[in-house]
Design a protein around this motif. Structure first.
Motif, PDB file in Angstrom:
ATOM      1  N   ALA A  49       0.830  -1.206   0.000  1.00 46.52           N
ATOM      2  CA  ALA A  49       0.000   0.000   0.000  1.00 46.52           C
ATOM      3  C   ALA A  49       0.864   1.255   0.000  1.00 46.52           C
ATOM      4  O   ALA A  49       0.537   2.242  -0.676  1.00 46.52           O
ATOM      5  N   SER A  50       1.964   1.222   0.743  1.00 46.21           N
ATOM      6  CA  SER A  50       2.845   2.390   0.821  1.00 46.21           C
ATOM      7  C   SER A  50       3.593   2.601  -0.492  1.00 46.21           C
ATOM      8  O   SER A  50       3.621   3.715  -1.037  1.00 46.21           O
ATOM      9  N   VAL A  51       4.193   1.539  -1.028  1.00 43.89           N
ATOM     10  CA  VAL A  51       4.980   1.657  -2.262  1.00 43.89           C
ATOM     11  C   VAL A  51       4.082   2.046  -3.436  1.00 43.89           C
ATOM     12  O   VAL A  51       4.371   2.996  -4.174  1.00 43.89           O
ATOM     13  N   ALA A  52       2.976   1.313  -3.622  1.00 47.03           N
ATOM     14  CA  ALA A  52       2.077   1.607  -4.735  1.00 47.03           C
ATOM     15  C   ALA A  52       1.364   2.938  -4.536  1.00 47.03           C
ATOM     16  O   ALA A  52       1.152   3.690  -5.492  1.00 47.03           O
ATOM     17  N   GLY A  53       0.995   3.258  -3.299  1.00 44.07           N
ATOM     18  CA  GLY A  53       0.293   4.503  -3.025  1.00 44.07           C
ATOM     19  C   GLY A  53       1.131   5.726  -3.342  1.00 44.07           C
ATOM     20  O   GLY A  53       0.652   6.687  -3.961  1.00 44.07           O
ATOM     21  N   VAL A  54       2.383   5.694  -2.939  1.00 45.59           N
ATOM     22  CA  VAL A  54       3.281   6.814  -3.226  1.00 45.59           C
ATOM     23  C   VAL A  54       3.478   6.960  -4.732  1.00 45.59           C
ATOM     24  O   VAL A  54       3.476   8.072  -5.276  1.00 45.59           O
ATOM     25  N   TYR A  55       3.653   5.837  -5.427  1.00 43.57           N
ATOM     26  CA  TYR A  55       3.860   5.885  -6.876  1.00 43.57           C
ATOM     27  C   TYR A  55       2.615   6.427  -7.588  1.00 43.57           C
ATOM     28  O   TYR A  55       2.716   7.297  -8.468  1.00 43.57           O
ATOM     29  N   LEU A  56       1.437   5.919  -7.223  1.00 41.25           N
ATOM     30  CA  LEU A  56       0.187   6.402  -7.815  1.00 41.25           C
ATOM     31  C   LEU A  56       0.002   7.900  -7.584  1.00 41.25           C
ATOM     32  O   LEU A  56      -0.376   8.646  -8.499  1.00 41.25           O
ATOM     33  N   HIS A  57       0.256   8.323  -6.358  1.00 40.04           N
ATOM     34  CA  HIS A  57       0.124   9.735  -5.993  1.00 40.04           C
ATOM     35  C   HIS A  57       1.035  10.594  -6.862  1.00 40.04           C
ATOM     36  O   HIS A  57       0.611  11.626  -7.413  1.00 40.04           O
ATOM     37  N   GLY A  58       2.290  10.167  -7.026  1.00 38.87           N
ATOM     38  CA  GLY A  58       3.229  10.931  -7.844  1.00 38.87           C
ATOM     39  C   GLY A  58       2.864  10.918  -9.314  1.00 38.87           C
ATOM     40  O   GLY A  58       2.976  11.941 -10.008  1.00 38.87           O
ATOM     41  N   LEU A  59       2.415   9.768  -9.813  1.00 33.80           N
ATOM     42  CA  LEU A  59       2.032   9.675 -11.219  1.00 33.80           C
ATOM     43  C   LEU A  59       0.808  10.535 -11.508  1.00 33.80           C
ATOM     44  O   LEU A  59       0.732  11.205 -12.548  1.00 33.80           O
ATOM     45  N   ALA A  60      -0.161  10.545 -10.585  1.00 36.15           N
ATOM     46  CA  ALA A  60      -1.313  11.427 -10.744  1.00 36.15           C
ATOM     47  C   ALA A  60      -0.868  12.889 -10.768  1.00 36.15           C
ATOM     48  O   ALA A  60      -1.407  13.705 -11.529  1.00 36.15           O
ATOM     49  N   GLY A  61       0.135  13.206  -9.948  1.00 36.38           N
ATOM     50  CA  GLY A  61       0.688  14.561  -9.972  1.00 36.38           C
ATOM     51  C   GLY A  61       1.354  14.890 -11.291  1.00 36.38           C
ATOM     52  O   GLY A  61       1.254  16.018 -11.801  1.00 36.38           O
ATOM     53  N   ASP A  62       2.033  13.916 -11.883  1.00 34.57           N
ATOM     54  CA  ASP A  62       2.662  14.135 -13.189  1.00 34.57           C
ATOM     55  C   ASP A  62       1.616  14.366 -14.275  1.00 34.57           C
ATOM     56  O   ASP A  62       1.785  15.228 -15.150  1.00 34.57           O
ATOM     57  N   LEU A  63       0.534  13.592 -14.221  1.00 34.89           N
ATOM     58  CA  LEU A  63      -0.542  13.794 -15.187  1.00 34.89           C
ATOM     59  C   LEU A  63      -1.196  15.162 -14.997  1.00 34.89           C
ATOM     60  O   LEU A  63      -1.516  15.851 -15.973  1.00 34.89           O
ATOM     61  N   ALA A  64      -1.373  15.565 -13.742  1.00 37.31           N
ATOM     62  CA  ALA A  64      -1.941  16.880 -13.468  1.00 37.31           C
ATOM     63  C   ALA A  64      -1.046  17.992 -13.987  1.00 37.31           C
ATOM     64  O   ALA A  64      -1.519  18.980 -14.564  1.00 37.31           O
ATOM     65  N   ALA A  65       0.254  17.829 -13.814  1.00 36.36           N
ATOM     66  CA  ALA A  65       1.210  18.844 -14.277  1.00 36.36           C
ATOM     67  C   ALA A  65       1.181  18.981 -15.799  1.00 36.36           C
ATOM     68  O   ALA A  65       1.387  20.073 -16.337  1.00 36.36           O
ATOM     69  N   SER A  66       0.943  17.873 -16.487  1.00 36.70           N
ATOM     70  CA  SER A  66       0.900  17.917 -17.950  1.00 36.70           C
ATOM     71  C   SER A  66      -0.289  18.730 -18.463  1.00 36.70           C
ATOM     72  O   SER A  66      -0.275  19.216 -19.594  1.00 36.70           O
ATOM     73  N   VAL A  67      -1.309  18.881 -17.616  1.00 37.04           N
ATOM     74  CA  VAL A  67      -2.500  19.648 -17.997  1.00 37.04           C
ATOM     75  C   VAL A  67      -2.448  21.059 -17.418  1.00 37.04           C
ATOM     76  O   VAL A  67      -2.627  22.058 -18.132  1.00 37.04           O
ATOM     77  N   GLN A  68      -2.188  21.161 -16.119  1.00 35.60           N
ATOM     78  CA  GLN A  68      -2.266  22.445 -15.429  1.00 35.60           C
ATOM     79  C   GLN A  68      -0.950  23.214 -15.417  1.00 35.60           C
ATOM     80  O   GLN A  68      -0.943  24.428 -15.222  1.00 35.60           O
ATOM     81  N   GLY A  69       0.156  22.495 -15.599  1.00 37.07           N
ATOM     82  CA  GLY A  69       1.464  23.103 -15.385  1.00 37.07           C
ATOM     83  C   GLY A  69       1.810  23.060 -13.909  1.00 37.07           C
ATOM     84  O   GLY A  69       0.918  23.109 -13.050  1.00 37.07           O
ATOM     85  N   MET A  70       3.085  22.974 -13.616  1.00 38.21           N
ATOM     86  CA  MET A  70       3.500  22.810 -12.222  1.00 38.21           C
ATOM     87  C   MET A  70       3.217  24.036 -11.367  1.00 38.21           C
ATOM     88  O   MET A  70       3.046  23.926 -10.158  1.00 38.21           O
ATOM     89  N   HIS A  71       3.168  25.209 -11.972  1.00 34.27           N
ATOM     90  CA  HIS A  71       2.944  26.420 -11.180  1.00 34.27           C
ATOM     91  C   HIS A  71       1.497  26.564 -10.728  1.00 34.27           C
ATOM     92  O   HIS A  71       1.218  27.257  -9.745  1.00 34.27           O
ATOM     93  N   SER A  72       0.570  25.931 -11.430  1.00 33.22           N
ATOM     94  CA  SER A  72      -0.849  26.150 -11.167  1.00 33.22           C
ATOM     95  C   SER A  72      -1.557  24.964 -10.533  1.00 33.22           C
ATOM     96  O   SER A  72      -2.758  25.023 -10.281  1.00 33.22           O
ATOM     97  N   MET A  73      -0.846  23.887 -10.286  1.00 36.71           N
ATOM     98  CA  MET A  73      -1.476  22.699  -9.714  1.00 36.71           C
ATOM     99  C   MET A  73      -1.992  22.945  -8.310  1.00 36.71           C
ATOM    100  O   MET A  73      -1.387  23.693  -7.540  1.00 36.71           O
ATOM    101  N   ILE A  74      -3.106  22.286  -7.987  1.00 37.30           N
ATOM    102  CA  ILE A  74      -3.596  22.234  -6.614  1.00 37.30           C
ATOM    103  C   ILE A  74      -3.835  20.769  -6.260  1.00 37.30           C
ATOM    104  O   ILE A  74      -3.844  19.893  -7.131  1.00 37.30           O
ATOM    105  N   ALA A  75      -4.035  20.515  -4.985  1.00 36.54           N
ATOM    106  CA  ALA A  75      -4.161  19.129  -4.533  1.00 36.54           C
ATOM    107  C   ALA A  75      -5.334  18.410  -5.192  1.00 36.54           C
ATOM    108  O   ALA A  75      -5.255  17.209  -5.495  1.00 36.54           O
ATOM    109  N   GLY A  76      -6.410  19.130  -5.437  1.00 37.13           N
ATOM    110  CA  GLY A  76      -7.567  18.512  -6.088  1.00 37.13           C
ATOM    111  C   GLY A  76      -7.243  17.984  -7.474  1.00 37.13           C
ATOM    112  O   GLY A  76      -7.856  17.012  -7.936  1.00 37.13           O
TER     113      GLY A  76
END
Length: 505
Positions: free
Chosen positions: A462-489
């Protein structure tokens, strides 16, 4: 993916040479070819290449790259220094081959200079002075060369590892004579040194080049350090059964929120739902109830005794996993509730944020934490639990000692979030980006890991996969919003895409 020590890297090369079999020179040719291909793809014909080589095998890589770039029609110049008493055999072999080309080669035995004949301002500076076997700080002409390279107005690329950086522990290094690379092209696996914030100024963005070291050696090599990859996480995550129902995927309890911080409970609960928990209940203070029911209608809500903060008995018995801490506050009554929870806990828990701050004020509780409880501190929270640390490497050592001593899993959040296990193993995450340095990101991670626990994944998985999923979701969010404009949602909204990317590829 395993992270090997400098000694193990040498042994892997030797084993490959002896058992593939392949000559040392041909293995170097293979590794250099991957570097050359990366360079040709990254930099167009407007760029020339200035390569600074030592006289060991890292320098041999540089000479080999120079010849390959020249053969590809690129403008190349080489400068050589001799930090070692003797030239390595592969260095000598590649120098002789380079002499059969028109590449200009200057050898330096006195004051080092980066003056060149390339006749262009678009220069890529390639560092091939020292490799991963360095055991002492650069000095003399090598230090001069590194300083000149750092001061040059060129893009700097390190081959395998920035010259002057030690492969594993750099705590004794001043850092004064280490190359500051924009990119590092490293062979087969990352170096442990790459995982720590203090070395980011030297490593830059690193790229892994698979040079096909012998699979038997890699499978048998023993190490406590691992780098989490897509392949590894795909092996953890399970597909859903056609005949499953909401009870199949567990019931998660989120203990979170206080006056003014209901948002943390919202984010954590939404993340748990998006991460696949069959049911989610939020245990919140009375002030948070209406907000929760409106913002997260898919979650159920239980209210605490107090109006503005968590208090009273936490009804944990009917749940499959518990996430506690986001936006909790540190009231004494809240602390009493958590103390009781430790004694009564029957399922796996994740402790985060203010739950960790309460724990830091009550360190005697640590000895009573249930086995393999997951703690998710950021560096400041971890230092409050332990002590101040002068470097990421030193903090990682404390993290590992802490996990072993208290039989817990410590998820230390950062650019390469590290997951220390009670058996002495550490996993470093490979996903995520600076855009995730935003309020609420940690609350989302707590929800993700709690949801995986509720679904029956082990605390480690749960810890290993959870951290990876969380980071990958962040990477996908950055590809849309850009890193400067991302929020947790944004991270929450991309968890579904992260799941698909892992399971379908």
């Amino acid at each position: 993916m395993k992270i090997l020590s400098a000694t193990q890297i040498r042994e892997a090369d030797l084993y490959t040479i002896q058992n593939e079999p392949v000559s040392s020179a041909n293995l170097m040719e293979r590794a250099s070819r991957l570097c050359t291909e990366w360079l040709l793809k990254k930099f167009d014909e407007q760029y020339a290449f200035l390569i600074v080589c030592g006289n060991g095998n890292n320098g041999g890589d540089g000479l080999c790259i120079a010849r390959q770039l020249h053969d590809a029609g690129r403008n190349v110049e080489v400068k050589i220094i001799h930090p070692a008493k003797e030239d390595s055999a592969d260095f000598t072999h590649n120098l002789e081959r380079l002499k059969n080309t028109t590449v200009v080669v200057d050898e330096f035995t006195a004051t080092f200079s980066l003056r060149n004949n390339l006749n262009t301002q678009k220069i890529v500076l390639i560092d091939a002075i020292f490799g991963s076997g360095l055991t002492r700080e650069a000095s003399g002409l090598s230090a001069e060369a590194i300083a000149a390279m750092n001061n040059a107005p060129f893009t700097r690329i390190a081959i395998d590892i920035p010259s002057g950086l030690f492969c594993d522990d750099n705590s004794a290094s001043s850092g004064d004579h280490v190359l500051r690379a924009e990119y590092t092209l490293t062979f087969q696996f990352p170096k442990l040194a790459f995982m720590f914030a203090e070395n980011a100024q030297f490593v830059g963005e690193f790229h892994l080049l698979d040079i096909a070291l012998h699979p038997t050696f890699l499978a048998d090599a023993q190490t406590n350090f691992h780098y989490v990859t897509h392949k590894g996480v795909k092996q953890i995550l399970a597909d859903r059964s056609k005949f499953a129902h909401k009870g199949t995927y567990g019931h998660a309890l989120i203990v979170a929120g206080s006056e003014g911080k209901t948002g943390a409970a919202v984010l954590c609960s939404r993340a748990a739902l998006r991460s696949g928990a069959g049911l989610v209940t939020a245990f919140v203070p009375k002030v948070s109830r209406d907000v929760m029911q409106e913002a997260v209608p898919e979650a159920m809500t239980i209210t605490a005794d107090e109006e503005k903060f968590i208090s009273g008995h936490i009804p944990a018995s009917k749940f499959n996993a518990i996430g506690v801490g986001p936006g909790l506050g540190t009231d004494a009554l809240t602390a009493n509730s958590l103390k009781t929870l430790i004694g009564e806990q029957q399922v796996q828990m994740v402790w985060d944020a203010d739950a960790l701050n309460i724990l830091a004020e009550n360190k005697t509780w640590l000895s009573f934490m249930p086995a393999q409880t997951v703690l998710t501190p950021h560096p400041g929270e971890f230092d409050r639990l332990t002590q101040k640390h002068s470097s990421g490497f030193e903090r990682m050592k404390s993290q590992l000692e802490f996990a072993v001593r208290y039989n817990v899993i410590v998820v230390l959040k950062g650019a390469h979030t590290s997951i220390a296990l009670p058996d002495g193993t550490v996993y470093f995450n490979s996903t995520g980006n600076p855009g995730m340095a935003t309020g609420g990101s940690g609350d989302v991670l707590t929800g993700v890991i709690t949801a995986l626990l509720a679904q029956g994944y082990s605390p480690v998985h749960a810890s290993v996969a959870g951290v990876y999923l969380h980071g990958l979701a962040g990477d996908l969010a950055a590809s849309v919003q850009g890193m400067h404009s991302m929020i947790a949602g944004d991270i929450i909204e991309n968890l579904g895409g992260a799941y698909r990317m892992i399971l379908e590829n």
